[in-house]
Write a protein that holds these residues in place. Structure first.
Motif, short mmCIF file in Angstrom:
data_model
loop_
_atom_site.label_atom_id
_atom_site.label_comp_id
_atom_site.label_asym_id
_atom_site.label_seq_id
_atom_site.Cartn_x
_atom_site.Cartn_y
_atom_site.Cartn_z
N HIS A 1 0.81 -1.22 0.00
CA HIS A 1 0.00 0.00 0.00
C HIS A 1 0.85 1.28 0.00
N GLU A 2 2.10 1.18 0.42
CA GLU A 2 2.93 2.39 0.53
C GLU A 2 3.26 3.00 -0.83
N ALA A 3 3.63 2.16 -1.78
CA ALA A 3 4.00 2.66 -3.10
C ALA A 3 3.71 1.59 -4.15
N PRO A 4 2.42 1.35 -4.41
CA PRO A 4 2.07 0.25 -5.32
C PRO A 4 2.74 0.34 -6.68
N ALA A 5 2.82 1.55 -7.25
CA ALA A 5 3.39 1.68 -8.60
C ALA A 5 4.86 1.25 -8.60
N ALA A 6 5.62 1.75 -7.63
CA ALA A 6 7.05 1.43 -7.58
C ALA A 6 7.26 -0.07 -7.39
N TYR A 7 6.42 -0.69 -6.54
CA TYR A 7 6.63 -2.11 -6.25
C TYR A 7 6.20 -2.99 -7.41
N LEU A 8 5.13 -2.57 -8.12
CA LEU A 8 4.75 -3.33 -9.30
C LEU A 8 5.83 -3.22 -10.37
N LEU A 9 6.45 -2.05 -10.43
CA LEU A 9 7.54 -1.86 -11.38
C LEU A 9 8.71 -2.77 -11.03
N SER A 10 9.01 -2.91 -9.74
CA SER A 10 10.06 -3.83 -9.29
C SER A 10 9.75 -5.24 -9.77
N ALA A 11 8.50 -5.64 -9.59
CA ALA A 11 8.09 -6.99 -9.98
C ALA A 11 8.23 -7.17 -11.49
N PHE A 12 7.83 -6.13 -12.24
CA PHE A 12 7.94 -6.18 -13.70
C PHE A 12 9.41 -6.33 -14.12
N ALA A 13 10.28 -5.53 -13.48
CA ALA A 13 11.71 -5.61 -13.79
C ALA A 13 12.23 -7.02 -13.50
N ALA A 14 11.79 -7.60 -12.40
CA ALA A 14 12.23 -8.95 -12.05
C ALA A 14 11.83 -9.94 -13.14
N VAL A 15 10.58 -9.81 -13.64
CA VAL A 15 10.11 -10.72 -14.68
C VAL A 15 10.96 -10.56 -15.94
N VAL A 16 11.29 -9.31 -16.28
CA VAL A 16 12.10 -9.06 -17.47
C VAL A 16 13.48 -9.73 -17.33
N TYR A 17 14.08 -9.62 -16.15
CA TYR A 17 15.39 -10.25 -15.94
C TYR A 17 15.28 -11.77 -16.05
N ILE A 18 14.20 -12.32 -15.50
CA ILE A 18 14.04 -13.78 -15.54
C ILE A 18 13.89 -14.24 -16.99
N VAL A 19 13.05 -13.52 -17.77
CA VAL A 19 12.84 -13.90 -19.17
C VAL A 19 14.15 -13.79 -19.94
N ALA A 20 14.92 -12.72 -19.70
CA ALA A 20 16.20 -12.55 -20.40
C ALA A 20 17.15 -13.69 -20.05
N THR A 21 17.21 -14.05 -18.77
CA THR A 21 18.09 -15.14 -18.35
C THR A 21 17.72 -16.43 -19.06
N VAL A 22 16.43 -16.74 -19.06
CA VAL A 22 15.97 -17.99 -19.69
C VAL A 22 16.31 -17.98 -21.18
N GLY A 23 16.06 -16.83 -21.84
CA GLY A 23 16.33 -16.71 -23.26
C GLY A 23 17.80 -16.94 -23.57
N LEU A 24 18.68 -16.33 -22.76
CA LEU A 24 20.12 -16.47 -23.00
C LEU A 24 20.58 -17.90 -22.78
N VAL A 25 20.03 -18.55 -21.76
CA VAL A 25 20.44 -19.92 -21.46
C VAL A 25 19.96 -20.86 -22.55
N ARG A 26 18.70 -20.67 -23.03
CA ARG A 26 18.14 -21.60 -24.00
C ARG A 26 18.80 -21.47 -25.36
N GLY A 27 19.07 -20.24 -25.76
CA GLY A 27 19.71 -20.04 -27.05
C GLY A 27 18.83 -20.47 -28.20
#
Lengths: 121, 163
Positions: free
Chosen positions: B53-79
């Motif tokens: 509740h303190e900063a929903p936008a910032a925290y959702l953005l954090s979560a979005f960034a995390a998803v992007v990093y995970i997808v990038a990691t998976v993509g790089l590993v799979r090739g």
């Protein structure tokens, strides 16, 4: 959680990072020296975790306990993961993997101290 | 040799395959990406779980960034073709994200009451979030040039011998 312990951890992590980069530059894989220093680093981290857990049982908890516990448990896994990865790496980048793990430990140790001191500020 | 045991045996050259995570340097980058996926994911989890509740936008953005990093990691590993395309998309989003959020967090601080991975161009993470996508794009380009995906298989029959 003391600044002294974190400083010692940082020094050992820095040594490990330098050793890793040197072996990459020398086009070598990592050896027993790297694993030994990584083991020493892991030992220090376990001591730090024990000190923190004992203090927390004694009622001395940091303000942001969930984050603190996350860092505390995460940091002890980093040298292990980095060591296993680097050992299986056949190319000269094994040392760089080790150095990245060491750098992560160094950063996380200071962040831990910061979180810990949030109660005592 | 004793030196080889203590200091490490001579390294094997290269590495390989057409997976970006296949080369030695690529694996280092994958390690850093994996670390960020974990760090950003854990941070977002704690932020969303304990004080959404303190900063929903910032925290959702954090979560979005995390998803992007995970997808990038998976993509790089799979090739492969799919993995490369996934990694390219994720890394592009990451680069745009760190630039846009970095700029906004400095010009409109009120919109970002709490830190995210991308705030102030990743200052809280020693600007690694700013450098990481550039290295990622470089790696994708380099590995793409070195070993293009084999589209047409080489002819099976040996070339006719000249008499």
């Amino acid at each position: 959680m003391t600044t002294f312990l974190v400083a010692v951890i940082t020094a050992v992590a820095a040594l490990l990072a330098v050793l890793g980069i040197v072996s990459t530059l020398a086009r070598r894989r990592i050896g027993l020296l790297h694993l030994g220093v990584a083991g020493l680093l892991e030992g220090l981290l376990l001591v730090q975790a024990a000190v923190a857990v004992i203090a927390m049982i004694g009622g001395d908890t940091p303000a942001d306990t969930p984050t603190f516990l996350g860092y505390l448990s995460g940091i002890v896994l980093v040298p292990v993961a980095g060591g296993l990865w680097a050992r299986s790496e056949q190319t000269r980048w094994a040392g760089t993997v080790m150095a990245v793990a060491a750098a992560v430990v160094g950063v996380m140790a200071w962040r831990l101290l910061q979180l810990w001191e949030a109660t005592h500020a | 040799m004793r030196d080889d045991r203590a200091l490490g045996a001579p390294a094997v050259e290269g590495g390989g395959g057409n997976s970006p995570g296949g080369s030695g340097a690529g694996r280092v980058l994958v390690a850093v990406y994996g670390t960020f996926a974990l760090a950003a994911g854990a941070r977002a989890g704690v932020q969303l779980g304990t004080r959404f509740h303190e900063a929903p936008a910032a925290y959702l953005l954090s979560a979005f960034a995390a998803v992007v990093y995970i997808v990038a990691t998976v993509g790089l590993v799979r090739g492969g073709r799919g993995g490369r395309r996934t990694a390219l998309a994720a890394i592009s989003v990451e680069l745009v994200g760190v630039l846009v959020v970095g700029t906004l967090s400095l010009t409109d601080a009120a919109a970002f009451p709490d830190e995210t991975v991308w705030s102030a161009f990743g200052r809280g993470y020693y600007f690694v979030p700013l450098v990481l996508p550039l290295l990622g794009l470089l790696l994708l380009r380099r590995t793409g040039q070195k070993s293009p995906p084999p589209k047409s298989p080489p002819p099976k029959s040996p070339p006719p011998k000249s008499p």
